[in-house]
Design a protein around this motif. Structure first.
Motif, mmCIF file in Angstrom:
data_model
loop_
_atom_site.group_PDB
_atom_site.id
_atom_site.type_symbol
_atom_site.label_atom_id
_atom_site.label_comp_id
_atom_site.label_asym_id
_atom_site.label_seq_id
_atom_site.Cartn_x
_atom_site.Cartn_y
_atom_site.Cartn_z
ATOM 1 N N UNK A 37 12.623 -63.658 -38.720
ATOM 2 C CA UNK A 37 13.162 -65.008 -38.513
ATOM 3 C C UNK A 37 12.414 -65.728 -37.397
ATOM 4 N N UNK A 38 12.203 -65.035 -36.267
ATOM 5 C CA UNK A 38 11.513 -65.670 -35.146
ATOM 6 C C UNK A 38 10.081 -66.037 -35.509
ATOM 7 N N UNK A 39 9.401 -65.167 -36.249
ATOM 8 C CA UNK A 39 8.029 -65.469 -36.656
ATOM 9 C C UNK A 39 7.998 -66.707 -37.544
ATOM 10 N N UNK A 40 8.922 -66.792 -38.503
ATOM 11 C CA UNK A 40 8.985 -67.961 -39.376
ATOM 12 C C UNK A 40 9.264 -69.227 -38.565
ATOM 13 N N UNK A 69 0.299 -70.035 -21.542
ATOM 14 C CA UNK A 69 0.529 -68.648 -21.954
ATOM 15 C C UNK A 69 1.624 -67.995 -21.123
ATOM 16 N N UNK A 70 1.643 -68.299 -19.815
ATOM 17 C CA UNK A 70 2.698 -67.750 -18.955
ATOM 18 C C UNK A 70 4.068 -68.267 -19.383
ATOM 19 N N UNK A 71 4.145 -69.578 -19.640
ATOM 20 C CA UNK A 71 5.405 -70.160 -20.108
ATOM 21 C C UNK A 71 5.784 -69.543 -21.452
ATOM 22 N N UNK A 72 4.784 -69.322 -22.313
ATOM 23 C CA UNK A 72 5.045 -68.741 -23.626
ATOM 24 C C UNK A 72 5.576 -67.321 -23.549
ATOM 25 N N UNK A 73 5.086 -66.542 -22.585
ATOM 26 C CA UNK A 73 5.604 -65.175 -22.406
ATOM 27 C C UNK A 73 7.093 -65.210 -22.048
ATOM 28 N N UNK A 74 7.454 -66.144 -21.171
ATOM 29 C CA UNK A 74 8.870 -66.291 -20.812
ATOM 30 C C UNK A 74 9.696 -66.725 -22.017
ATOM 31 N N UNK A 75 9.144 -67.662 -22.799
ATOM 32 C CA UNK A 75 9.848 -68.133 -23.996
ATOM 33 C C UNK A 75 10.037 -67.000 -24.997
ATOM 34 N N UNK A 76 8.979 -66.220 -25.216
ATOM 35 C CA UNK A 76 9.073 -65.102 -26.159
ATOM 36 C C UNK A 76 10.157 -64.119 -25.742
ATOM 37 N N UNK A 77 10.150 -63.731 -24.463
ATOM 38 C CA UNK A 77 11.174 -62.807 -23.988
ATOM 39 C C UNK A 77 12.570 -63.360 -24.163
ATOM 40 N N UNK A 78 12.743 -64.639 -23.842
ATOM 41 C CA UNK A 78 14.058 -65.251 -23.970
ATOM 42 C C UNK A 78 14.570 -65.238 -25.395
ATOM 43 N N UNK A 79 13.740 -65.681 -26.331
ATOM 44 C CA UNK A 79 14.201 -65.765 -27.719
ATOM 45 C C UNK A 79 14.292 -64.408 -28.395
ATOM 46 N N UNK A 80 13.435 -63.478 -28.019
ATOM 47 C CA UNK A 80 13.529 -62.130 -28.594
ATOM 48 C C UNK A 80 14.856 -61.481 -28.208
ATOM 49 N N UNK A 81 15.200 -61.530 -26.919
ATOM 50 C CA UNK A 81 16.466 -60.942 -26.472
ATOM 51 C C UNK A 81 17.664 -61.716 -27.028
ATOM 52 N N UNK A 82 17.571 -63.044 -27.032
ATOM 53 C CA UNK A 82 18.710 -63.835 -27.483
ATOM 54 C C UNK A 82 19.009 -63.607 -28.964
ATOM 55 N N UNK A 83 17.979 -63.652 -29.802
ATOM 56 C CA UNK A 83 18.189 -63.522 -31.244
ATOM 57 C C UNK A 83 18.631 -62.113 -31.611
ATOM 58 N N UNK A 84 18.041 -61.109 -30.957
ATOM 59 C CA UNK A 84 18.484 -59.731 -31.198
ATOM 60 C C UNK A 84 19.931 -59.551 -30.767
ATOM 61 N N UNK A 85 20.301 -60.164 -29.655
ATOM 62 C CA UNK A 85 21.688 -60.068 -29.195
ATOM 63 C C UNK A 85 22.646 -60.823 -30.087
ATOM 64 N N UNK A 152 21.615 -60.486 -24.615
ATOM 65 C CA UNK A 152 21.652 -61.922 -24.319
ATOM 66 C C UNK A 152 21.567 -62.161 -22.809
ATOM 67 N N UNK A 153 22.132 -61.266 -22.007
ATOM 68 C CA UNK A 153 22.011 -61.402 -20.551
ATOM 69 C C UNK A 153 20.544 -61.279 -20.132
ATOM 70 N N UNK A 154 19.796 -60.365 -20.763
ATOM 71 C CA UNK A 154 18.360 -60.262 -20.486
ATOM 72 C C UNK A 154 17.647 -61.548 -20.883
ATOM 73 N N UNK A 155 18.104 -62.152 -21.963
ATOM 74 C CA UNK A 155 17.533 -63.430 -22.396
ATOM 75 C C UNK A 155 17.759 -64.504 -21.344
ATOM 76 N N UNK A 156 18.930 -64.504 -20.695
ATOM 77 C CA UNK A 156 19.228 -65.497 -19.664
ATOM 78 C C UNK A 156 18.241 -65.391 -18.506
ATOM 79 N N UNK A 157 17.886 -64.171 -18.133
ATOM 80 C CA UNK A 157 16.911 -63.963 -17.067
ATOM 81 C C UNK A 157 15.557 -64.547 -17.450
ATOM 82 N N UNK A 158 15.122 -64.315 -18.694
ATOM 83 C CA UNK A 158 13.835 -64.831 -19.139
ATOM 84 C C UNK A 158 13.837 -66.345 -19.237
ATOM 85 N N UNK A 159 14.952 -66.926 -19.671
ATOM 86 C CA UNK A 159 15.019 -68.381 -19.751
ATOM 87 C C UNK A 159 15.013 -69.022 -18.366
ATOM 88 N N UNK A 160 15.543 -68.325 -17.369
ATOM 89 C CA UNK A 160 15.470 -68.840 -16.001
ATOM 90 C C UNK A 160 14.008 -68.928 -15.555
#
Length: 309
Positions: A37-40, A69-85, A152-160
């Motif tokens: 889903x995230x890839x799509x 790229x740095x911002x993208x790494x944070x975005x990836x972590x946020x959405x990966x944790x959020x969607x999995x959660x 999702x809590x891990x996602x919150x850290x990445x979104x910060x």
């Protein structure tokens, strides 16, 4: 209309879109695996953004690509944790826990920056942590804690970290180029995760069943909640601080809760409602009574990011 007011109104619009997508994504995950889903979503968003901002990439330069790229790494972590959660918990709970990133922003700036945190920031954080306990931990105790809530809590850290990094770089580079690069990096990582996770049997095997709901979720999140909303966010944060943007983003769980109630028929228990109220209250205390704009601007977010990474 001043640029600051326009920026605030546009950030509220972004927050409304993001809040409303929790239900769409939750339903979509019944028909697809998380990283498919995230890839799509992010591949579609990348294509749209190339059409919008592809011509701005050349002006970004090597330093602009590194920032994106740095911002993208944070975005990836946020959405990966959020969607999995989100696959394991409810839309409202996921939204309120995601909103915890608003508390993380001033805490990270204080803990790893060059200034002390005002007492109100710590008081707000304490309120939010107590609220998180009531919202996420069942009466039976920590042994029954939903794994999705922890993700999702891990996602919150990445979104910060995402908000802090955008606040630092958005005034230095083309907003369009930064948006395109961060989304393209996220698309790359999520796409790579599909075969890697399939090969090593991590999380879940890739799957997709095309339904009307899945197509609607991919189009809505890919175009409106990603390509459009993040373009607006990067532009708007040129004219406001990271903390001020975080206050506006506190509306996201409210919008998500209303959407979940109207369309998903989700009703939080009394215990969960108390937790949600404490989280929202802690967010507002930490932001409204926390650092002043002058104090906030004295801490370079780039320094914060370097100490965290």
């Amino acid at each position: 209309m001043s640029r600051k007011l326009k920026a605030d109104l546009l950030l509220i619009f972004c927050t409304l879109i993001w809040g409303a997508t929790f239900v769409l994504v939750k339903d979509a995950l019944a028909n697809t695996s998380v990283f498919v889903f995230l890839a799509l979503r992010f591949l579609l968003a990348t294509v749209v953004l190339i059409l919008m901002y592809g011509s701005q990439l050349r002006a970004a330069g090597a330093s602009g690509f590194r920032a994106g790229a740095l911002i993208g790494c944070c975005m990836f972590g946020g959405y990966a944790f959020q969607t999995a959660g989100l696959a394991l918990t409810t839309p409202s709970k996921a939204a309120f826990i995601t909103g915890f990133f608003v508390v993380f922003v001033p805490l990270l700036l204080a803990l790893f920056g060059s200034r002390r945190a005002p007492l109100w920031v710590w008081f707000g954080a304490l309120s939010a942590f107590i609220g998180l306990y009531f919202l996420a931990v069942p009466r039976s105790g920590l042994s029954a804690l939903n794994r999705g809530d922890l993700l999702v809590l891990a996602c919150a850290f990445m979104f910060a970290l995402h908000v802090i990094s955008i606040g630092h770089y958005s005034s230095r580079y083309s907003p369009g180029a930064l948006t395109l690069i961060q989304v393209a990096v996220t698309a790359l990582f999520t796409t790579l995760c599909v075969p890697l996770f399939a090969l090593f049997g991590i999380v879940e095997q890739p799957r997709v069943m095309w339904t009307r709901g899945l197509i609607l979720a991919v189009v809505t999140t890919g175009i409106f909640a990603t390509a459009v909303a993040f373009s607006v966010q990067v532009w708007a944060q040129q004219y406001t601080s990271a903390n001020h943007a975080a206050i506006i983003f506190a509306l996201e769980p409210v919008f998500a809760g209303l959407t979940s109630f109207l369309f998903y028929h989700e009703r939080l228990s009394a215990r969960s409602l108390v937790g949600a109220a404490l989280i929202l209250g802690g967010i507002l205390i930490a932001e409204l009574l926390g650092p002043t704009p002058a104090a906030e601007s004295s801490v370079p977010p780039a320094e914060t990011l370097q100490r965290l990474t």
